[in-house]
Every structure is written in structure tokens, then in C-alpha cells.
Write a protein that holds these residues in place. Sequence first.
Motif, PDB file in Angstrom:
ATOM      1  N   LEU A   1       0.824  -1.209   0.000  1.00  0.00           N
ATOM      2  CA  LEU A   1       0.000   0.000   0.000  1.00  0.00           C
ATOM      3  C   LEU A   1       0.858   1.258   0.000  1.00  0.00           C
ATOM      4  O   LEU A   1       0.652   2.175  -0.792  1.00  0.00           O
ATOM      5  CB  LEU A   1      -0.932   0.010   1.211  1.00  0.00           C
ATOM      6  CG  LEU A   1      -2.112  -0.956   1.202  1.00  0.00           C
ATOM      7  CD1 LEU A   1      -2.947  -0.764   2.461  1.00  0.00           C
ATOM      8  CD2 LEU A   1      -2.965  -0.770  -0.040  1.00  0.00           C
ATOM      9  N   VAL A   2       1.831   1.294   0.910  1.00  0.00           N
ATOM     10  CA  VAL A   2       2.635   2.500   1.075  1.00  0.00           C
ATOM     11  C   VAL A   2       3.397   2.831  -0.214  1.00  0.00           C
ATOM     12  O   VAL A   2       3.429   3.980  -0.649  1.00  0.00           O
ATOM     13  CB  VAL A   2       3.616   2.335   2.256  1.00  0.00           C
ATOM     14  CG1 VAL A   2       4.580   3.517   2.333  1.00  0.00           C
ATOM     15  CG2 VAL A   2       2.841   2.196   3.559  1.00  0.00           C
ATOM     16  N   ASP A   3       4.005   1.838  -0.822  1.00  0.00           N
ATOM     17  CA  ASP A   3       4.743   2.081  -2.064  1.00  0.00           C
ATOM     18  C   ASP A   3       3.818   2.595  -3.164  1.00  0.00           C
ATOM     19  O   ASP A   3       4.191   3.479  -3.946  1.00  0.00           O
ATOM     20  CB  ASP A   3       5.421   0.786  -2.540  1.00  0.00           C
ATOM     21  CG  ASP A   3       6.558   0.347  -1.627  1.00  0.00           C
ATOM     22  OD1 ASP A   3       6.948   1.123  -0.735  1.00  0.00           O
ATOM     23  OD2 ASP A   3       7.055  -0.785  -1.810  1.00  0.00           O
ATOM     24  N   HIS A   4       2.631   2.035  -3.224  1.00  0.00           N
ATOM     25  CA  HIS A   4       1.676   2.446  -4.258  1.00  0.00           C
ATOM     26  C   HIS A   4       1.266   3.899  -4.070  1.00  0.00           C
ATOM     27  O   HIS A   4       1.243   4.677  -5.033  1.00  0.00           O
ATOM     28  CB  HIS A   4       0.443   1.538  -4.202  1.00  0.00           C
ATOM     29  CG  HIS A   4      -0.449   1.640  -5.398  1.00  0.00           C
ATOM     30  ND1 HIS A   4      -0.160   1.021  -6.604  1.00  0.00           N
ATOM     31  CD2 HIS A   4      -1.612   2.300  -5.586  1.00  0.00           C
ATOM     32  CE1 HIS A   4      -1.119   1.299  -7.469  1.00  0.00           C
ATOM     33  NE2 HIS A   4      -2.016   2.070  -6.877  1.00  0.00           N
ATOM     34  N   TRP A   5       0.959   4.277  -2.838  1.00  0.00           N
ATOM     35  CA  TRP A   5       0.539   5.656  -2.572  1.00  0.00           C
ATOM     36  C   TRP A   5       1.682   6.647  -2.766  1.00  0.00           C
ATOM     37  O   TRP A   5       1.506   7.693  -3.387  1.00  0.00           O
ATOM     38  CB  TRP A   5       0.002   5.766  -1.151  1.00  0.00           C
ATOM     39  CG  TRP A   5      -1.214   4.944  -0.866  1.00  0.00           C
ATOM     40  CD1 TRP A   5      -2.117   4.460  -1.764  1.00  0.00           C
ATOM     41  CD2 TRP A   5      -1.664   4.504   0.419  1.00  0.00           C
ATOM     42  NE1 TRP A   5      -3.099   3.743  -1.126  1.00  0.00           N
ATOM     43  CE2 TRP A   5      -2.857   3.756   0.209  1.00  0.00           C
ATOM     44  CE3 TRP A   5      -1.189   4.668   1.717  1.00  0.00           C
ATOM     45  CZ2 TRP A   5      -3.566   3.178   1.258  1.00  0.00           C
ATOM     46  CZ3 TRP A   5      -1.889   4.096   2.773  1.00  0.00           C
ATOM     47  CH2 TRP A   5      -3.065   3.360   2.541  1.00  0.00           C
TER      48      TRP A   5
ATOM     49  N   SER B   1      -0.240  -6.566   3.865  1.00  0.00           N
ATOM     50  CA  SER B   1       0.691  -6.301   4.962  1.00  0.00           C
ATOM     51  C   SER B   1       2.154  -6.440   4.560  1.00  0.00           C
ATOM     52  O   SER B   1       3.034  -5.983   5.289  1.00  0.00           O
ATOM     53  CB  SER B   1       0.398  -7.216   6.155  1.00  0.00           C
ATOM     54  OG  SER B   1       0.439  -8.575   5.763  1.00  0.00           O
ATOM     55  N   GLY B   2       2.440  -7.051   3.409  1.00  0.00           N
ATOM     56  CA  GLY B   2       3.824  -7.169   2.969  1.00  0.00           C
ATOM     57  C   GLY B   2       3.936  -7.991   1.704  1.00  0.00           C
ATOM     58  O   GLY B   2       3.071  -8.807   1.399  1.00  0.00           O
ATOM     59  N   TYR B   3       5.021  -7.782   0.980  1.00  0.00           N
ATOM     60  CA  TYR B   3       5.213  -8.512  -0.280  1.00  0.00           C
ATOM     61  C   TYR B   3       5.469  -9.995  -0.052  1.00  0.00           C
ATOM     62  O   TYR B   3       5.152 -10.826  -0.878  1.00  0.00           O
ATOM     63  CB  TYR B   3       6.382  -7.908  -1.053  1.00  0.00           C
ATOM     64  CG  TYR B   3       6.118  -6.521  -1.581  1.00  0.00           C
ATOM     65  CD1 TYR B   3       5.123  -6.295  -2.523  1.00  0.00           C
ATOM     66  CD2 TYR B   3       6.853  -5.429  -1.135  1.00  0.00           C
ATOM     67  CE1 TYR B   3       4.866  -5.031  -3.025  1.00  0.00           C
ATOM     68  CE2 TYR B   3       6.615  -4.151  -1.622  1.00  0.00           C
ATOM     69  CZ  TYR B   3       5.624  -3.956  -2.563  1.00  0.00           C
ATOM     70  OH  TYR B   3       5.374  -2.692  -3.044  1.00  0.00           O
ATOM     71  N   ARG B   4       6.085 -10.338   1.091  1.00  0.00           N
ATOM     72  CA  ARG B   4       6.393 -11.739   1.389  1.00  0.00           C
ATOM     73  C   ARG B   4       5.840 -12.123   2.757  1.00  0.00           C
ATOM     74  O   ARG B   4       6.456 -12.853   3.512  1.00  0.00           O
ATOM     75  CB  ARG B   4       7.908 -11.960   1.367  1.00  0.00           C
ATOM     76  CG  ARG B   4       8.560 -11.683   0.027  1.00  0.00           C
ATOM     77  CD  ARG B   4      10.053 -11.984   0.087  1.00  0.00           C
ATOM     78  NE  ARG B   4      10.692 -11.741  -1.196  1.00  0.00           N
ATOM     79  CZ  ARG B   4      11.226 -10.584  -1.560  1.00  0.00           C
ATOM     80  NH1 ARG B   4      11.186  -9.566  -0.720  1.00  0.00           N
ATOM     81  NH2 ARG B   4      11.800 -10.415  -2.738  1.00  0.00           N
TER      82      ARG B   4
ATOM     83  N   VAL C   1      -8.272   1.267  -5.499  1.00  0.00           N
ATOM     84  CA  VAL C   1      -9.433   1.962  -4.941  1.00  0.00           C
ATOM     85  C   VAL C   1      -9.011   2.941  -3.853  1.00  0.00           C
ATOM     86  O   VAL C   1      -9.511   4.075  -3.795  1.00  0.00           O
ATOM     87  CB  VAL C   1     -10.476   0.960  -4.407  1.00  0.00           C
ATOM     88  CG1 VAL C   1     -11.609   1.690  -3.695  1.00  0.00           C
ATOM     89  CG2 VAL C   1     -11.041   0.128  -5.562  1.00  0.00           C
ATOM     90  N   THR C   2      -8.087   2.527  -2.986  1.00  0.00           N
ATOM     91  CA  THR C   2      -7.640   3.450  -1.935  1.00  0.00           C
ATOM     92  C   THR C   2      -6.921   4.650  -2.533  1.00  0.00           C
ATOM     93  O   THR C   2      -7.097   5.784  -2.059  1.00  0.00           O
ATOM     94  CB  THR C   2      -6.736   2.747  -0.912  1.00  0.00           C
ATOM     95  OG1 THR C   2      -5.639   2.112  -1.578  1.00  0.00           O
ATOM     96  CG2 THR C   2      -7.529   1.721  -0.101  1.00  0.00           C
TER      97      THR C   2
END
Length: 312
Positions: free
Chosen positions: A66-70, A256-259, A277-278
Amino acid sequence: MTTYQATGLTGPEPTPTVSVKPLVLPDPRRGEDLHVRVSAPVTGTGLPVVLFAHGFGSDLDGYAPLVDHWASRGFVVVRATHLDSKRLGLAADDPRRPRMWRQRVRDMRHILDELGTLEASVPGLADRVDHSRVVAAGHSFGGQTAGILVGLRVKDPDTGTAEDLSDPRVMASIQLATAGKGGDELTPFAHENLPWLRDQDFSHITAPGLVVAGDRDDLPLSTRGPAWTTDPYTLSHGNKSLLTVHGAEHFLGGISGYRSAETTDEDPARVALVQQVTLAYLRHITGIDHTDWERAQKVLTDGHPLGRLESK
């Protein structure tokens, strides 16, 4: 067809980001200095802020999908390591444990107080942040934290009172897989171990908000099943939207995480849906652009294989 295309949604292309950790905010009352991580795009000005609260046990490195995307699409995302983090390892009898829910809110307010300091500590970020556009977001326990910042009232198990701990600097919220109301719907386990869930009042929340819920998120905290996590939408007031993710459990496909080994329903398409969507909501509610949000509302109707978006 890529995972993102499969959702039928659109969004801006990513740009390079910078992420700095740990940025340390002293807090003697807390018993531990507050460690913070800031992620931001390397270009752009007037950047809005997402204040993100992790779920129980996580830390400032969590929720990278999420954080990387935002951050790569125009937002300054601030994460902290809260006292419940496994990284800190508080003893079971630590006197701070019963009030961790409240300390989380203090952590967020402390970050807002020191936002200028944090901004200046990230190379190239100074004078590029819009402090007037702040959205609180969080997953699970973090969703309660975000909710409190916009008006959720939690009855303090120690005092029996439910104070208004909202912060006017927060304009909206995103609550992901977050607890619903307490009372008789809580399981004995939740009553005993999570007393801050016993009495939650959503009726004072009037700020805009997006709630994300998985329709298979059957937590051992409530007798109501997955519908429990939609309470932040159904029981609050004002301009609210609900994204129901089909087939999703508590970690919504793996946010919650990539792995992350804790994900029980790993699905890149579900993660892509939540990401898009977020982000569309963030861009909409902060006034950047409304196009992607309007498209999401048209596309995510009954019959979409990944989810449904509704508003009130």
C-alpha cells in the motif's frame, strides 16, 4: 492482461520515491522514543499526507504494497512503530499494555505536531508537503487508531469514559479490515484480551471516510462474522464509502507485505484492487483528481468478480 488491468480500474503511472527510517521523535512519557518512517515521491509539490497506523504487532516497515503504491503516485506516507509492535516486545505485565490503544493516538498526534521536523529530515522533501491535507489510514488495530482521529469514541476500560480524541488536522480516513462495535457481539477472547473493543461508538464520525472489508474476514473477536468489519461504514455518519473485497480474509489478499507469511488468502488481484481503490479515494478526497474514483464507482457494482463499492 496485467493484474492491474484485470480490475478494470485506472490510475496514474508510478514515479520514483525516497524512504527514510528511522526518524526518531523523543517522547519521555511514552517510555520509548517514537520511530518513524517517511516515504515520498522525489518530485512534486503540495504533496498530501497519509498518516498510516499498522495492525497489531507490525511496525514501520509493514504494509509496503500500500505505502509504495501511494507514495509513488503523489503522497507522503508516514508510518510509526507503535508500542504493540513485536519489534519492541513489551512484557505481558508491562503497565502500558492496557492503554496501548490510547498511546497509538498520541503517537499520531505527536507525528502531526512534528510534521515539519520529519519533512526537513527527508532529503529533498522540505517545503513540498501540504500540511493542510492529511488523511489517517490504518489496518485492523490501526483502523481503530485512524477512526479515533476522526471521531470514533472508545470507552476507556480503566476510567469508563469515552473521550473525544479526534484531531481537526485530519480531514478523512481509510479503515481497512477494522473492528466493529463491541458489547454482546464480542467473543470472550476479545473481552479478556482486547478490552478497548468492548464499547466503540461510531456515531460521532462525520468526516469523509472509506472502509475496506473482506467478505470472508471471520475474526475470532466477534460472533457476527465478516459483517462486523463493515460497522465503521454502517454506523458512522457523513460521506462514507465501503469497498467489499470478495473472497478476502483479514489481510485482504496480502496488503501487509510482499512476502508476508501471515496472509491466509494471498491474491495479487485483491491487493491490486485495494491499492487502486484506496489511491483513487485519496486523490478524490484531497482534491487532486476525481476521475479514477468516479470510474471505480461505476465499475465496482454488483457482478464485478473482485469486489463491490457503495457509498452513502
